[in-house]
Design a protein around this motif. Structure first.
Motif, PDB file in Angstrom:
ATOM      1  N   UNK A 105       0.855  -1.188   0.000  1.00 25.18           N
ATOM      2  CA  UNK A 105       0.000   0.000   0.000  1.00 25.18           C
ATOM      3  C   UNK A 105       0.888   1.234   0.000  1.00 25.18           C
ATOM      4  N   UNK A 106       0.284   2.380  -0.312  1.00 27.50           N
ATOM      5  CA  UNK A 106       1.048   3.613  -0.405  1.00 27.50           C
ATOM      6  C   UNK A 106       0.515   4.689   0.511  1.00 27.50           C
ATOM      7  N   UNK A 107       1.388   5.609   0.898  1.00 30.46           N
ATOM      8  CA  UNK A 107       1.018   6.803   1.656  1.00 30.46           C
ATOM      9  C   UNK A 107       1.759   7.985   1.044  1.00 30.46           C
ATOM     10  N   UNK A 108       1.287   9.194   1.330  1.00 38.86           N
ATOM     11  CA  UNK A 108       1.945  10.384   0.823  1.00 38.86           C
ATOM     12  C   UNK A 108       1.604  10.679  -0.620  1.00 38.86           C
ATOM     13  N   UNK A 109       2.192  11.780  -1.131  1.00 47.73           N
ATOM     14  CA  UNK A 109       1.954  12.234  -2.492  1.00 47.73           C
ATOM     15  C   UNK A 109       3.301  12.508  -3.167  1.00 47.73           C
ATOM     16  N   UNK A 110       3.752  11.624  -4.079  1.00 48.89           N
ATOM     17  CA  UNK A 110       5.065  11.798  -4.700  1.00 48.89           C
ATOM     18  C   UNK A 110       5.160  12.980  -5.649  1.00 48.89           C
ATOM     19  N   UNK A 111       4.038  13.542  -6.082  1.00 45.91           N
ATOM     20  CA  UNK A 111       4.089  14.682  -6.990  1.00 45.91           C
ATOM     21  C   UNK A 111       4.231  15.993  -6.231  1.00 45.91           C
ATOM     22  N   UNK A 112       3.691  16.067  -5.004  1.00 37.83           N
ATOM     23  CA  UNK A 112       3.785  17.297  -4.211  1.00 37.83           C
ATOM     24  C   UNK A 112       4.951  17.261  -3.237  1.00 37.83           C
ATOM     25  N   UNK A 113       5.217  16.102  -2.655  1.00 34.67           N
ATOM     26  CA  UNK A 113       6.319  15.980  -1.707  1.00 34.67           C
ATOM     27  C   UNK A 113       6.991  14.619  -1.875  1.00 34.67           C
ATOM     28  N   UNK A 114       6.665  13.660  -1.002  1.00 36.27           N
ATOM     29  CA  UNK A 114       7.278  12.330  -1.071  1.00 36.27           C
ATOM     30  C   UNK A 114       6.203  11.276  -0.850  1.00 36.27           C
ATOM     31  N   UNK A 115       6.260  10.228  -1.641  1.00 34.85           N
ATOM     32  CA  UNK A 115       5.386   9.083  -1.441  1.00 34.85           C
ATOM     33  C   UNK A 115       6.154   7.944  -0.807  1.00 34.85           C
ATOM     34  N   UNK A 116       5.462   7.111  -0.078  1.00 37.44           N
ATOM     35  CA  UNK A 116       6.082   5.943   0.547  1.00 37.44           C
ATOM     36  C   UNK A 116       5.272   4.703   0.200  1.00 37.44           C
ATOM     37  N   UNK A 117       5.962   3.679  -0.228  1.00 35.05           N
ATOM     38  CA  UNK A 117       5.322   2.397  -0.521  1.00 35.05           C
ATOM     39  C   UNK A 117       5.811   1.363   0.480  1.00 35.05           C
ATOM     40  N   UNK A 118       4.881   0.720   1.152  1.00 34.23           N
ATOM     41  CA  UNK A 118       5.208  -0.313   2.128  1.00 34.23           C
ATOM     42  C   UNK A 118       4.672  -1.634   1.622  1.00 34.23           C
TER      43      UNK A 118
END
Length: 331
Positions: free
Chosen positions: A156-169
């Protein structure tokens, strides 16, 4: 046949999740029109002679309030922008509105997923907030063992990689005969940059339990998309290149066997042949892998990646067939 997991390098389905997540909902937008609307009948009446844009009504037979036919003709005043109107003889005929079926060509539904851009290697794309995925990996035989091997992955993912940083766990369960006996947790931080660049830092196996064989592998990777055609639905519209550095499973087989803590180089090149079919060639840090990612259904975000690995023979004991299947959804 029972699955065994003994292999110098873990074939992790978390990699399949890495390449599936970023393309869900990232397709070319197309307006859809229901069959009900497409088959609707449109009535052109005198009260609204311009109901369909782009259809010019003949000026000699327009109706005003449904009673008096008029005609538009040129005059001296029309040169000044004021056309003159005169009564048009009816000839005893009554105007009857016509019902004309409106047929609108329906665009094809866009694919909800795109072909994978890597097979075993991680890419710099990843899941963002609201994205979930599940996958399954299978290899006909593990290295140096004449038995099949399988692995299940959840992510699953959290965050926003286009605005700041995304994280995939992600969680890899590497023994399908006893799901939670052996496994690992994988984490990737990723960011999308201008000019179609993406970068990521990750750890495969940041936490492990049981006997995973893969250990822990830290890596950094970047991915670049090249647009060959403006329309992404056309053949050979895109090429993706991925390049990374990593330890652990990304080292050469000889360094792993000798216990050398070196850094390996891995990379992938992916071509979108047609919208639902791609081709991937990649160096895993140990050997060459060739894959043919497929999206079989337009409205189902399911990606299947049949591939052959250890093609050149620099690692392992011969070419092996592997396949990954990933399904992703979002809320």
């Amino acid at each position: 046949m029972p699955f065994v997991k003994k292999s110098p390098v873990l074939f992790s389905i978390s990699t399949a999740l890495n390449i599936l997540f970023p393309f869900i909902g990232d397709q070319v937008k197309a307006e859809t029109i229901s069959n009900k609307k497409a088959d609707a009948l449109l009535t052109i009446t005198a009260e609204n002679p311009k109901q369909i844009e782009g259809i010019e009504s003949h000026p000699a037979n327009l109706m005003v309030n449904g009673t008096i036919p008029i005609a538009i003709e040129s005059s001296a005043d029309s040169e000044k922008g004021s056309p003159a109107l005169r009564r048009q003889p009816t000839g005893g005929e009554r105007f009857e509105p016509k019902r004309i079926p409106l047929r609108i060509p329906l665009p094809k539904q866009p694919y909800r997923a795109s072909p994978s851009i890597t097979v075993i290697n991680p890419s710099a794309y990843g899941a963002s907030w609201g994205s979930f995925g599940i996958g399954f990996g299978f290899q006909e035989r593990a290295r140096f063992i004449d038995r099949s091997d399988g692995v299940i992955g959840l992510g699953f993912g959290v965050g926003n990689p286009q605005k700041n940083v995304g994280a995939q766990i992600g969680v890899s369960l590497v023994d399908v005969s006893s799901l939670f006996r052996d496994g690992a947790i994988n984490v990737k931080l990723h960011r999308r940059l201008p000019q179609d660049f993406s970068v990521a830092l990750g750890v495969q196996g940041i936490t492990t339990w049981g006997d995973t064989d893969g250990g822990s592998s830290v890596y950094g990777v970047t991915t670049k998309r090249f647009k060959l055609r403006k329309d992404r639905t056309k053949p050979f519209s895109e090429v993706y290149t991925t390049l990374g550095l990593g330890g652990g499973q990304f080292r050469s087989e000889s360094d792993i066997n000798n216990g050398n803590e070196t850094v390996g180089v891995f990379g992938s090149v992916a071509v979108k042949i047609i919208e639902p079919v791609g081709f991937v060639t990649e160096w895993t840090g140990q050997d060459l892998t060739l894959g043919l990612p497929l999206v079989l259904f337009r409205r189902l975000p399911l990606v299947i990646v049949p591939a052959v690995t250890d093609v050149t023979g620099t690692a392992g004991d011969g070419t092996r067939f592997v396949v990954g299947v990933g399904y992703s959804f979002s809320f």
